[in-house]
Design an enzyme around this catalytic site. Structure first.
Site, short mmCIF file in Angstrom:
data_model
loop_
_atom_site.label_atom_id
_atom_site.label_comp_id
_atom_site.label_asym_id
_atom_site.label_seq_id
_atom_site.Cartn_x
_atom_site.Cartn_y
_atom_site.Cartn_z
N GLU A 169 46.93 28.32 -86.19
CA GLU A 169 45.80 29.23 -86.36
C GLU A 169 44.99 28.99 -87.64
OE1 GLU A 169 47.09 33.27 -86.05
OE2 GLU A 169 47.67 33.08 -83.97
N GLU A 379 51.66 31.41 -78.31
CA GLU A 379 52.09 32.76 -78.70
C GLU A 379 51.41 33.76 -77.79
OE1 GLU A 379 51.63 34.09 -82.80
OE2 GLU A 379 52.19 32.10 -83.54
C1 BG6 Z 1 49.88 35.22 -85.12
C2 BG6 Z 1 50.73 34.43 -86.06
O1 BG6 Z 1 48.62 35.33 -85.66
O2 BG6 Z 1 50.24 36.52 -84.84
C3 BG6 Z 1 52.14 34.95 -86.24
O3 BG6 Z 1 50.75 33.07 -85.72
C4 BG6 Z 1 52.10 36.45 -86.34
O4 BG6 Z 1 52.70 34.35 -87.36
C5 BG6 Z 1 51.54 36.99 -85.03
O5 BG6 Z 1 53.30 37.05 -86.68
C6 BG6 Z 1 51.47 38.51 -84.99
O6 BG6 Z 1 50.72 38.98 -86.05
P1 BG6 Z 1 51.30 40.07 -87.02
O7 BG6 Z 1 50.36 40.16 -88.16
O8 BG6 Z 1 51.34 41.31 -86.21
O9 BG6 Z 1 52.65 39.60 -87.41
#
Ligand code: BG6
Length: 478
Positions: A169, A379
């Site tokens: 990202e 993800e």
């Molecule tokens: C993504 C990242 O943006 O979202 C992760 O690659 C991150 O590292 C995930 O944990 C969820 O975001 P957050 O801020 O809720 O942990």
């Protein structure tokens, strides 16, 4: 035919889950690991608003076998994780730490033993402190440091790891560090750095991809982008123009180099609109040409819903306090566009849209606009507060409902011809959610942070296990 082809031909689909080094490993100074920027920030900065850190995180560093066993028992056939740069090259450049290499070798070997295909991300936000002190991603020299570190990893693990991504990202990372200011080094509303970061990150990625090819690694490599497909509020004036501006802001500095090996055609025009410049050098164009990825990793949580800007100065809204805050996630960029708030779409407790239909829309849009690339959903998940029952079991029905919808839309897009070959649920187990701390939980497996990091699979873990089994049965029967 290289072994990379087997990765896909031997499986119906890649089904797995993911984590990132700083968020789950812990062992922050174990075995001669160097200090990271996040270690430093969390230990020292008043901006660490929830006063938590990744010193121990989920203790994956010591418990990886247990976690990998659970993946395998859960029918997962792949695992996405990142390598901690400072564990392998403690100062960012120069001396390599054998302790770090040994650790990742053991972990990768254990994945393979369990028939879990490792999918390695080289950089997931955790910069070695020494490089951060030299200006981090604003200092162009870092692109060479990253390339050097990438080569160390290709050399050490490239005989067994087939799936690689350079950077996680780059756009969202740059947004948090330069616009929101919640990630170190905490610049606020700094549009100049926001774009220069993305340029330098993509250049670093291009250099590493070039090295990967020169070294003849039998595998594929790409970059991971945070999906931000733009949708317009129907009240938007100058629709075409606003779409173009917002799409540039959220996507194009990443997707165009990643998938077309060049900078966006509209870059000059956008420099005027957003008022920034890019420090570059002769020869960068050729580097981008060579640095196109083999596939796109897409982290899909939400879209970007926007309209033309109405009034007010540039503002960034963010919520790192969850239920303790009413703040939604969004931005207003003076004179350009602003986030719009769609009353029909549910939001999570951190003020972000939860809208599974986006999975379909985004995948189709990328297929159509960027020549049908190979895509992996690297993800996708849902962060919630959770309370276990007396046996530490979490009945996360809300997660399951949303999860099912996301998967339904992904398979619909696949059916419609999108070349999507893998899905990684975020996250394998509960972990450190960056500045949101530990109460925002994403895991398929619960971690009891108060009780020796005890692991207990949640209802969603078993749900996913059955889902994969049924999927495989159906494919095998047809
Ligand atoms: C993504 C990242 O943006 O979202 C992760 O690659 C991150 O590292 C995930 O944990 C969820 O975001 P957050 O801020 O809720 O942990």
């Amino acid at each position: 035919m290289g072994k990379i082809d087997n990765v896909f031909s031997e499986r119906n689909f890649l089904w797995g889950s993911g984590t990132a080094a700083y968020q789950c490993e812990g062992g922050w100074d174990a075995d001669k690991k160097g200090t990271g920027e996040w270690d430093y920030f969390n230990h020292n900065s008043a901006l660490n608003v929830n006063s938590q850190d990744g010193d121990d995180a989920s203790d994956f560093f010591h418990r990886y076998k247990e976690d990998i066993d659970l993946m395998a028992e859960g029918n997962q056939n792949t695992y996405r994780f990142s390598i901690s740069w400072a564990r392998v090259v403690p100062n960012g450049t120069g001396e390599v730490n054998q302790g770090g290499i040994d650790y990742y070798n053991d972990m990768i070997n254990y994945c393979l033993e369990k028939n879990i295909e490792p999918n390695v991300t080289l950089f997931h936000y955790d910069l070695p402190l020494e490089l951060a002190k030299q200006g981090g991603w604003l200092n162009r020299n870092i692109t060479d440091a990253f390339n050097e570190y990438a080569q160390v990893c290709f050399e050490a693990f490239g005989d067994r790891v087939k799936l690689w991504s350079t950077i996680n990202e780059p756009r969202y990372y740059s947004y948090c560090t330069n616009m929101v200011g919640n990630y170190p080094p905490n610049r606020h509303q700094d549009v100049q750095s926001y774009f220069q970061y993305q340029y330098n990150l993509m250049l670093a990625s291009a250099k590493a991809i070039t090295s990967f090819r020169k070294m003849n690694i039998d595998g594929m490599i790409g970059i991971v982008h945070d999906n931000g497909n733009v949708e317009l509020d129907p009240d938007t004036e100058n629709k075409e123009e606003i779409f173009k501006i917002a799409d540039f802001f959220y996507n194009r500095m990443i997707l165009v180099p990643a998938l077309e090996g060049k900078l966006p055609d509209e870059l000059e025009e956008m420099k005027e609109k957003f008022k920034f410049m890019i420090f570059h050098e002769d020869g960068d164009k050729e580097l981008f040409e060579k640095g196109k990825g083999d596939y796109l990793g897409l982290n899909l949580y939400n879209r970007q819903y926007v309209k033309h800007w109405e009034s007010g100065e540039t503002e960034v809204f963010h919520n790192n306090k969850g239920a303790q805050s009413k703040s939604k996630e969004g931005i207003r960029l003076e004179g350009l566009f602003e986030s719009s708030f769609d009353k029909n779409v549910k939001r999570n407790q951190w003020g972000r849209e939860v809208n599974p239909r986006i999975m379909y829309t985004a995948l189709i849009e990328i297929k159509e606009r960027y020549s049908d690339p190979l895509i992996m959903i690297t993800e996708n998940g849902h962060g919630i507060y959770e309370t276990p029952d007396k046996d530490d079991y979490v009945i996360d029905n809300e997660r399951i409902e949303i999860f099912e919808q996301f998967l339904k839309y992904m398979l619909q897009a696949k059916e419609a011809g999108v070349n999507v070959k893998g899905y990684y649920h975020w996250s394998t187990m509960d972990l450190y959610s960056w500045i949101n701390g530990y109460e925002k939980r994403y895991g398929l497996v619960r971690v009891d942070f108060e009780n020796d990091f005890k692991r207990t699979p949640k209802k969603s873990y078993y749900w996913f296990k059955d889902y994969i089994e049924h999927y495989n049965e159906e494919i095998n029967n047809n």
